[in-house]
Design a protein around this motif. Sequence first.
Motif, PDB file in Angstrom:
ATOM      1  N   GLU A 185      12.481 -16.362  30.730  1.00  0.00           N
ATOM      2  CA  GLU A 185      11.398 -15.378  30.646  1.00  0.00           C
ATOM      3  C   GLU A 185      11.928 -13.966  30.900  1.00  0.00           C
ATOM      4  O   GLU A 185      11.518 -13.017  30.241  1.00  0.00           O
ATOM      5  N   LEU A 186      12.851 -13.833  31.814  1.00  0.00           N
ATOM      6  CA  LEU A 186      13.436 -12.525  32.104  1.00  0.00           C
ATOM      7  C   LEU A 186      14.192 -11.985  30.886  1.00  0.00           C
ATOM      8  O   LEU A 186      14.094 -10.796  30.553  1.00  0.00           O
ATOM      9  N   ILE A 187      14.912 -12.846  30.199  1.00  0.00           N
ATOM     10  CA  ILE A 187      15.630 -12.441  28.984  1.00  0.00           C
ATOM     11  C   ILE A 187      14.635 -12.040  27.897  1.00  0.00           C
ATOM     12  O   ILE A 187      14.843 -11.046  27.191  1.00  0.00           O
ATOM     13  N   LYS A 188      13.545 -12.770  27.734  1.00  0.00           N
ATOM     14  CA  LYS A 188      12.513 -12.405  26.753  1.00  0.00           C
ATOM     15  C   LYS A 188      11.932 -11.037  27.066  1.00  0.00           C
ATOM     16  O   LYS A 188      11.710 -10.229  26.164  1.00  0.00           O
ATOM     17  N   GLN A 189      11.693 -10.758  28.344  1.00  0.00           N
ATOM     18  CA  GLN A 189      11.132  -9.468  28.726  1.00  0.00           C
ATOM     19  C   GLN A 189      12.122  -8.339  28.431  1.00  0.00           C
ATOM     20  O   GLN A 189      11.732  -7.272  27.935  1.00  0.00           O
ATOM     21  N   ALA A 190      13.384  -8.551  28.737  1.00  0.00           N
ATOM     22  CA  ALA A 190      14.397  -7.537  28.454  1.00  0.00           C
ATOM     23  C   ALA A 190      14.509  -7.301  26.950  1.00  0.00           C
ATOM     24  O   ALA A 190      14.678  -6.169  26.491  1.00  0.00           O
ATOM     25  N   ASP A 191      14.403  -8.356  26.164  1.00  0.00           N
ATOM     26  CA  ASP A 191      14.457  -8.245  24.710  1.00  0.00           C
ATOM     27  C   ASP A 191      13.274  -7.436  24.177  1.00  0.00           C
ATOM     28  O   ASP A 191      13.442  -6.564  23.321  1.00  0.00           O
ATOM     29  N   LEU A 192      12.081  -7.695  24.701  1.00  0.00           N
ATOM     30  CA  LEU A 192      10.906  -6.918  24.302  1.00  0.00           C
ATOM     31  C   LEU A 192      11.083  -5.445  24.665  1.00  0.00           C
ATOM     32  O   LEU A 192      10.725  -4.550  23.889  1.00  0.00           O
ATOM     33  N   ALA A 193      11.651  -5.176  25.827  1.00  0.00           N
ATOM     34  CA  ALA A 193      11.901  -3.798  26.245  1.00  0.00           C
ATOM     35  C   ALA A 193      12.923  -3.128  25.328  1.00  0.00           C
ATOM     36  O   ALA A 193      12.783  -1.951  24.977  1.00  0.00           O
ATOM     37  N   LEU A 194      13.927  -3.879  24.880  1.00  0.00           N
ATOM     38  CA  LEU A 194      14.919  -3.334  23.951  1.00  0.00           C
ATOM     39  C   LEU A 194      14.266  -2.952  22.638  1.00  0.00           C
ATOM     40  O   LEU A 194      14.507  -1.870  22.100  1.00  0.00           O
ATOM     41  N   TYR A 195      13.406  -3.826  22.100  1.00  0.00           N
ATOM     42  CA  TYR A 195      12.722  -3.504  20.842  1.00  0.00           C
ATOM     43  C   TYR A 195      11.804  -2.300  21.007  1.00  0.00           C
ATOM     44  O   TYR A 195      11.677  -1.475  20.103  1.00  0.00           O
ATOM     45  N   ALA A 196      11.194  -2.150  22.168  1.00  0.00           N
ATOM     46  CA  ALA A 196      10.364  -0.968  22.431  1.00  0.00           C
ATOM     47  C   ALA A 196      11.230   0.290  22.456  1.00  0.00           C
ATOM     48  O   ALA A 196      10.823   1.333  21.933  1.00  0.00           O
ATOM     49  N   SER A 197      12.424   0.206  23.021  1.00  0.00           N
ATOM     50  CA  SER A 197      13.343   1.342  23.033  1.00  0.00           C
ATOM     51  C   SER A 197      13.750   1.726  21.624  1.00  0.00           C
ATOM     52  O   SER A 197      13.760   2.905  21.267  1.00  0.00           O
ATOM     53  N   LYS A 198      14.101   0.740  20.819  1.00  0.00           N
ATOM     54  CA  LYS A 198      14.499   1.017  19.438  1.00  0.00           C
ATOM     55  C   LYS A 198      13.358   1.639  18.648  1.00  0.00           C
ATOM     56  O   LYS A 198      13.573   2.536  17.834  1.00  0.00           O
ATOM     57  N   ALA A 199      12.143   1.195  18.880  1.00  0.00           N
ATOM     58  CA  ALA A 199      10.987   1.743  18.166  1.00  0.00           C
ATOM     59  C   ALA A 199      10.702   3.180  18.592  1.00  0.00           C
ATOM     60  O   ALA A 199      10.148   3.963  17.816  1.00  0.00           O
TER      61      ALA A 199
END
Length: 64
Positions: A33-47
């Motif tokens: 779950e922590l990795i999924k959250q970090a991944d979502l945060a990365l996509y938000a950064s890219k956007a």
Amino acid sequence: MHEPLLLDGNTLDCSASIGGAVTYLGLDEGPDELIKQADLALYASKAAGRSVSTIFHASIREER
């Protein structure tokens, strides 16, 4: 990552987008779950554009 890099006479303009997540003791979130959250945060950064860092928060999940 803000300054251009000079490599073999070529100028490289590099940037980084970073996503992160933090967990607290007592929360029932495993590593997956922590990795999924970090991944979502990365996509938000890219956007959001270049050279952005984002820490996961619950509203990121709602935006996806």
